[in-house]
Motif scaffolding. Structure first.
Motif, PDB file in Angstrom:
ATOM      1  N   ALA A  62      26.384  40.178  37.759  1.00  0.00           N
ATOM      2  CA  ALA A  62      27.485  39.681  36.918  1.00  0.00           C
ATOM      3  C   ALA A  62      27.040  38.544  36.006  1.00  0.00           C
ATOM      4  O   ALA A  62      27.541  38.404  34.892  1.00  0.00           O
ATOM      5  N   LYS A  77      44.023  42.085  37.038  1.00  0.00           N
ATOM      6  CA  LYS A  77      43.155  40.943  37.337  1.00  0.00           C
ATOM      7  C   LYS A  77      43.462  40.390  38.736  1.00  0.00           C
ATOM      8  O   LYS A  77      42.552  40.101  39.517  1.00  0.00           O
ATOM      9  N   VAL A 123      37.556  41.578  32.954  1.00  0.00           N
ATOM     10  CA  VAL A 123      37.111  40.681  34.019  1.00  0.00           C
ATOM     11  C   VAL A 123      37.437  41.301  35.385  1.00  0.00           C
ATOM     12  O   VAL A 123      36.661  41.199  36.342  1.00  0.00           O
ATOM     13  N   ALA A 142      34.849  42.110  38.505  1.00  0.00           N
ATOM     14  CA  ALA A 142      35.085  41.776  39.921  1.00  0.00           C
ATOM     15  C   ALA A 142      34.905  43.030  40.774  1.00  0.00           C
ATOM     16  O   ALA A 142      34.275  42.986  41.839  1.00  0.00           O
ATOM     17  N   ALA A 188      40.522  40.969  41.593  1.00  0.00           N
ATOM     18  CA  ALA A 188      39.828  39.777  42.104  1.00  0.00           C
ATOM     19  C   ALA A 188      40.059  39.657  43.604  1.00  0.00           C
ATOM     20  O   ALA A 188      39.124  39.399  44.366  1.00  0.00           O
ATOM     21  N   TYR A 243      35.936  34.854  40.016  1.00  0.00           N
ATOM     22  CA  TYR A 243      36.755  35.904  39.383  1.00  0.00           C
ATOM     23  C   TYR A 243      38.236  35.747  39.718  1.00  0.00           C
ATOM     24  O   TYR A 243      39.094  36.327  39.067  1.00  0.00           O
ATOM     25  N   ASP A 244      38.520  34.960  40.757  1.00  0.00           N
ATOM     26  CA  ASP A 244      39.920  34.684  41.077  1.00  0.00           C
ATOM     27  C   ASP A 244      40.349  33.352  40.453  1.00  0.00           C
ATOM     28  O   ASP A 244      41.425  32.850  40.722  1.00  0.00           O
TER      29      ASP A 244
END
Ligand SMILES: Cc1cc2nc3c(=O)[nH]c(=O)nc-3n(C[C@H](O)[C@H](O)[C@H](O)COP(=O)(O)OP(=O)(O)OC[C@H]3O[C@@H](n4cnc5c(N)ncnc54)[C@H](O)[C@@H]3O)c2cc1C
Length: 412
Positions: free
Chosen positions: A97, A346, A272, A276, A350, A387-388
């Motif tokens: 990533a 998202k 995004v 994740a 995540a 990512y969260d």
């Protein structure tokens, strides 16, 4: 909505998977330890992946120079760009990533220029990156919204802008900006008056080298350590008036600055989310292989059943989140507003990926925490948490979703 990937998308996925397995992953730990992707390796990788980057559909989704010549997508004439970009992002993140975030191009700076820029502005700033690419140089755009004290609360930004003749003077500080130090230009959000809230916000393109625009510290992070995260300082930074995205008229009586920041998220949140999922899938596949290898002979033992049940749950959560991201992309590809779906994708992706990395380590015990060139689980565990957080935390996604549900109960 079509679940099957197109032939082109399958080819893209296979090509990136192979690059991930044989080219990126062997470098992953070294890049993480050195906190950088070596330029020579990045150039080599970019050359290898050139067929992917020149994909017109991907360009359309991410906002390249060519994009300005295309019609916006609709139900009648859908694009495949957003879905293709998601497939590519998941596969690249499966490889590494951090490397994905280091790839040259407009990055998060692309969507605001695409959403609000005039044709001349799009030509100029996407063109600048395209020209660098043609010369074989690496060049980036970046997105500067977050400030100390204004992350989730976008309307709380304190960086100010003041018109002075044919320039704007910007003062403030931006933090945690991906590729911020190396970027050829950064979209900077500022306000004419913090008391005006959303209505006072403006979006500018600030080029590297502009007097008064400097780089502060480069952060050391828990994960994504090879990706550059920089602080940017604007100290009486004088930006030509033509760098105001959309021009003065675009802001009259409207919250264009705030909306530009938000529109960016509609296209980048599913992207995004897919990154994740790439990391979560990597952890899931890793632990599946380990379980097959280690527990084959202990099938009747209750522990084996407990473990495979956890694997099934990991798989189900990742797959469900993928469907949400694909739906958000399908809506963008058919020209439908997708803010709620982008946030749902998202939030779900995540969370599914954070849990996949966490559970993978739990299943493997101490072995899951060991750092080795061929054992990247502990690195994925570190990489996934952000990512969260970025592009809106999980809590903020839920705030966005609930606002949309309550403002339009019928759509739920
Ligand atoms: C590696 C990395 C890269 C980044 N790249 C960029 C970039 O390129 N450009 C950029 O502009 N920013 C970038 N960011 C910043 C990122 O977008 C912010 O960190 C994020 O928006 C959260 O803001 P914050 O850190 O200030 O946390 P805060 O907003 O202070 O939040 C702290 C906690 O409070 C919770 N919270 C806040 N408000 C609410 C609410 N209303 N309801 C419920 N809970 C709430 C949050 O969910 C969180 O748990 C990056 C961050 C990182 C770590």
């Amino acid at each position: 909505m079509e679940f099957e990937l197109t032939r082109k998308q399958k080819e893209l996925k296979d090509a990136l998977h192979n690059l991930g397995r044989y080219v990126i992953r062997p470098m992953s730990l070294q890049m993480d330890r050195e906190h950088r992707v070596p330029d020579a390796f990045l150039k080599q990788f970019v050359a290898m992946a050139s067929s992917v980057r020149s994909d017109q559909d991907v360009g359309a989704a991410l906002g390249d120079a060519e994009e300005i010549k295309r019609e916006p997508p609709s139900r009648e004439k859908p694009s495949f760009g957003n879905r293709t970009a998601l497939v590519g992002a998941e596969e690249l993140a499966w490889g590494d990533a951090s490397l994905l975030l280091c790839l040259p191009g407009a990055g998060l700076g692309g969507p605001p220029v695409k959403a609000t820029g005039t044709p001349a502005q799009k030509k100029k700033w996407f063109g600048m990156l395209a020209d660098a690419d043609k010369r074989g140089d690496l060049a980036w755009g970046a997105y500067g919204l977050t400030e100390p004290g204004a992350g989730s609360d976008v309307s709380g930004i304190r960086t100010t802008c003041r018109k002075d003749g044919d320039h704007w003077v910007i003062n403030g500080r931006k933090c945690y900006i991906t590729n911020g130090a190396r970027a050829a230009w950064v979209v900077i959000f500022a306000t004419v008056d913090p008391a005006l809230g959303r209505a006072g916000q403006r979006a500018f393109v600030v080029e590297k080298g502009t007097p008064g625009f400097t780089v502060g510290k480069i952060e050391e992070k828990l994960g994504l350590r090879a990706s550059e995260t920089a602080e940017l300082v604007l100290d009486d930074c004088r930006v030509p008036a033509e760098n105001l995205l959309g021009g003065d008229a675009a802001y009259e009586g409207k919250s264009t600055g705030f909306q530009t920041a938000m529109k960016t998220f509609d296209s980048t949140r599913p992207l995004v989310a897919s990154m994740a999922l790439g990391i979560g899938r990597a952890a899931y596949e890793y632990v599946c292989d380990a379980v097959k290898e280690r527990y084959m002979l202990s099938r009747p033992v209750p522990r084996y059943h407990a473990i495979v049940e956890r694997l099934a749950k990991m798989h189900r959560r990742l797959e469900a989140a993928r469907m949400l991201t694909w739906k958000a992309a399908w809506m963008a590809d058919t020209g439908q507003p997708n803010a709620k779906e982008a946030s749902m994708s998202k939030a779900a992706a995540a969370q599914a990926a954070v849990r996949a990395c966490f559970e993978a380590i739990e299943i493997l015990g101490a072995d899951g925490t060991i750092q080795r060139e061929d054992a990247l689980l502990e690195k994925w565990f570190r990489d996934i948490k952000v990512y969260d957080i970025f592009e809106g935390t999980g809590q903020i996604q839920r705030v966005v979703i609930s606002k949309r549900i309550l403002s339009d109960l019928k759509s739920f």
